[in-house]
Enzyme design. Sequence first.
Site, PDB file in Angstrom:
ATOM      1  N   ASP A   1       0.797  -1.224   0.000  1.00 48.34           N
ATOM      2  CA  ASP A   1       0.000   0.000   0.000  1.00 48.34           C
ATOM      3  C   ASP A   1       0.834   1.280   0.000  1.00 48.34           C
ATOM      4  O   ASP A   1       0.434   2.303   0.561  1.00 48.34           O
ATOM      5  CB  ASP A   1      -0.964   0.027   1.209  1.00 48.34           C
ATOM      6  CG  ASP A   1      -1.895  -1.167   1.205  1.00 48.34           C
ATOM      7  OD1 ASP A   1      -2.284  -1.598   0.113  1.00 48.34           O
ATOM      8  OD2 ASP A   1      -2.230  -1.664   2.298  1.00 48.34           O
TER       9      ASP A   1
ATOM     10  N   LYS B   1       1.761   2.189  -5.030  1.00 47.65           N
ATOM     11  CA  LYS B   1       2.306   1.625  -6.284  1.00 47.65           C
ATOM     12  C   LYS B   1       1.361   1.915  -7.452  1.00 47.65           C
ATOM     13  O   LYS B   1       1.802   2.276  -8.533  1.00 47.65           O
ATOM     14  CB  LYS B   1       2.505   0.100  -6.143  1.00 47.65           C
ATOM     15  CG  LYS B   1       3.531  -0.285  -5.085  1.00 47.65           C
ATOM     16  CD  LYS B   1       3.632  -1.785  -4.941  1.00 47.65           C
ATOM     17  CE  LYS B   1       2.399  -2.440  -4.365  1.00 47.65           C
ATOM     18  NZ  LYS B   1       2.117  -2.110  -2.969  1.00 47.65           N
TER      19      LYS B   1
ATOM     20  N   GLY C   1      -4.386  -4.305  -3.831  1.00 46.46           N
ATOM     21  CA  GLY C   1      -5.417  -3.286  -4.015  1.00 46.46           C
ATOM     22  C   GLY C   1      -4.695  -2.042  -4.468  1.00 46.46           C
ATOM     23  O   GLY C   1      -4.005  -1.412  -3.676  1.00 46.46           O
ATOM     24  N   HIS C   2      -4.779  -1.721  -5.759  1.00 47.73           N
ATOM     25  CA  HIS C   2      -4.041  -0.589  -6.317  1.00 47.73           C
ATOM     26  C   HIS C   2      -5.026   0.484  -6.777  1.00 47.73           C
ATOM     27  O   HIS C   2      -5.956   0.197  -7.518  1.00 47.73           O
ATOM     28  CB  HIS C   2      -3.162  -1.053  -7.485  1.00 47.73           C
ATOM     29  CG  HIS C   2      -2.088  -2.024  -7.059  1.00 47.73           C
ATOM     30  ND1 HIS C   2      -1.198  -2.585  -7.924  1.00 47.73           N
ATOM     31  CD2 HIS C   2      -1.775  -2.533  -5.841  1.00 47.73           C
ATOM     32  CE1 HIS C   2      -0.389  -3.384  -7.257  1.00 47.73           C
ATOM     33  NE2 HIS C   2      -0.724  -3.371  -5.986  1.00 47.73           N
TER      34      HIS C   2
ATOM     35  N   GLN D   1       2.122  -5.980  -3.245  1.00 47.93           N
ATOM     36  CA  GLN D   1       2.630  -6.128  -1.871  1.00 47.93           C
ATOM     37  C   GLN D   1       3.940  -5.338  -1.704  1.00 47.93           C
ATOM     38  O   GLN D   1       4.078  -4.299  -2.344  1.00 47.93           O
ATOM     39  CB  GLN D   1       2.824  -7.612  -1.502  1.00 47.93           C
ATOM     40  CG  GLN D   1       1.517  -8.377  -1.317  1.00 47.93           C
ATOM     41  CD  GLN D   1       0.888  -8.842  -2.609  1.00 47.93           C
ATOM     42  OE1 GLN D   1       1.537  -9.460  -3.435  1.00 47.93           O
ATOM     43  NE2 GLN D   1      -0.372  -8.557  -2.809  1.00 47.93           N
TER      44      GLN D   1
END
Length: 436
Positions: A13, A16, A40-41, A220
């Site tokens: 988080d 990225k 989760g991007h 990650q």
Amino acid sequence: MKTLVVVGLQWGDEGKGKCVDVLSEGFDIVVRFQGGSNAGHTVKIDKEIHKFRLMPTGAVRGKTVVIGNGVVVDPVVLLEEIGQLKEAGLEPDLVLSDRAHVITPLHVQIDSLQEEEKGKGRVGTTKRGIGPTYADKANRIGIRICDIVDSDSGALEHFFEISSRRMARLHDSEPSVGVIELRKTLLKMIDQEGVRVCDSGEFIQEAILSNRRVLFEGAQGALLDMDHGTYPFVTSSNCVASAASTGTGVPMLLLDSVMGICKAYTTRVGEGPFPTEIDGEAGDAIRERGHEFGTVTGRPRRCGWLDLVALRYAVRVNGAKLLAITKLDVLTNLRPLKVCIAYDLDGIETRTLPASAIAYSQAKPIFEELDGWEQPEKPWREVAEAGMESIPEEMREYLRFIEKQTSAEVAMISIGPDRSETVIMPKARKFLFNGD
Ligand code: GDP
Ligand code: IMO
Ligand code: MG
């Protein structure tokens, strides 16, 4: 520079998604090489917000996107995200590795069951079936994309039979779907318009040889890496830059540069040691201002000060020469700022990460204080437009401190979630966008 690997340097988080979105303007192809829908991007463009768990972020700019063999693919999520893009008027051009492993509802079920069984020792996973799918891969009973394409192979039936028996024996449970339903979803994913199933390595390598620029998007972060992270409180894949090679089939020597993404502070979701964690008001303030709630699970993220011991380690294991520092705006008016430069481990000052999670959980941070900055008169978007010269001097000092401590170069900073709230260093701009 034709290829760039972008990786997280903390516990995920780091921003990225935002950085990849900004950088992908200068690339033709964006590739995911590890992890799965645990990621989760987030990408923000004015009022538009895109959140991806599996789809490479470059899809927002209409780039060709690749899901490499190192990724574990949940067909339900992929279908959802293809739908999400289509709704936004975007036609994904997706290459899916025939060697990628598939997350089934059985894996998702087992993930939850295993977490329950671990009780206090749980990892705090995203419960998306990541660990069980990688475990099946290592156990050589996993299902791959090529097994679905060749529906006569019997591989899916074989997997289903073994997994159902194991679920009954080990977890006293049964699959929530049948094998026919499972095959239907899997075929639906592959039959989507715009999805090409092939050898991702060959596809990317040919593209590079034809002078196309390729960006590898990590998920990650180094401290969640299965080998180099804070084991056992890690994910089940290698998240470091070298995984871009094994996770796609592109030879290592074709990876030109590595950029590590790092938040101006630290966050962590799930269990595990976190030396610079802040309990109480300052931690809550950072969580609120930075909207530090998980993209996938909505869990509040644990917040803490920047940990330069962990960052130095992450820069080393990734070979990251370039840095992007994100969320600097969140620290505005927090004065002074603390940064951890070493740990006190049983009275001994140390500048490296202990291997054992038990030892690491006893590490006490040794802080240095730096002057923080105030909100400039202009909003951050205008500050970004005006460039590096207009950011507060104390922020520049903070960046210089990070560079000195890590021996890496800050190539880009992010001072807000929006695409426009970004400053790219003039020296890095040419290199990143034109490859000079
Ligand atoms: P990722 O997993 O590394 O892609 O990061 P996430 O998208 O899960 O989390 C980062 C969050 O911070 C997202 O909500 C972004 O929109 C947001 N974000 C990214 N960069 C910045 C920044 O510089 N400032 C602020 N305030 N938010 C940011
Ligand atoms: P992005 O790509 C933050 C964490 C989970 C848990 C551990 C193992 O958005 O940075 P898993 O479901 O992978 O078996 O969970 O890893 N985790 C993440 N934390 N960001 C992520 O991805 C994460 N992916 C997994 O919270 O502690
Ligand atoms: Mg995330």
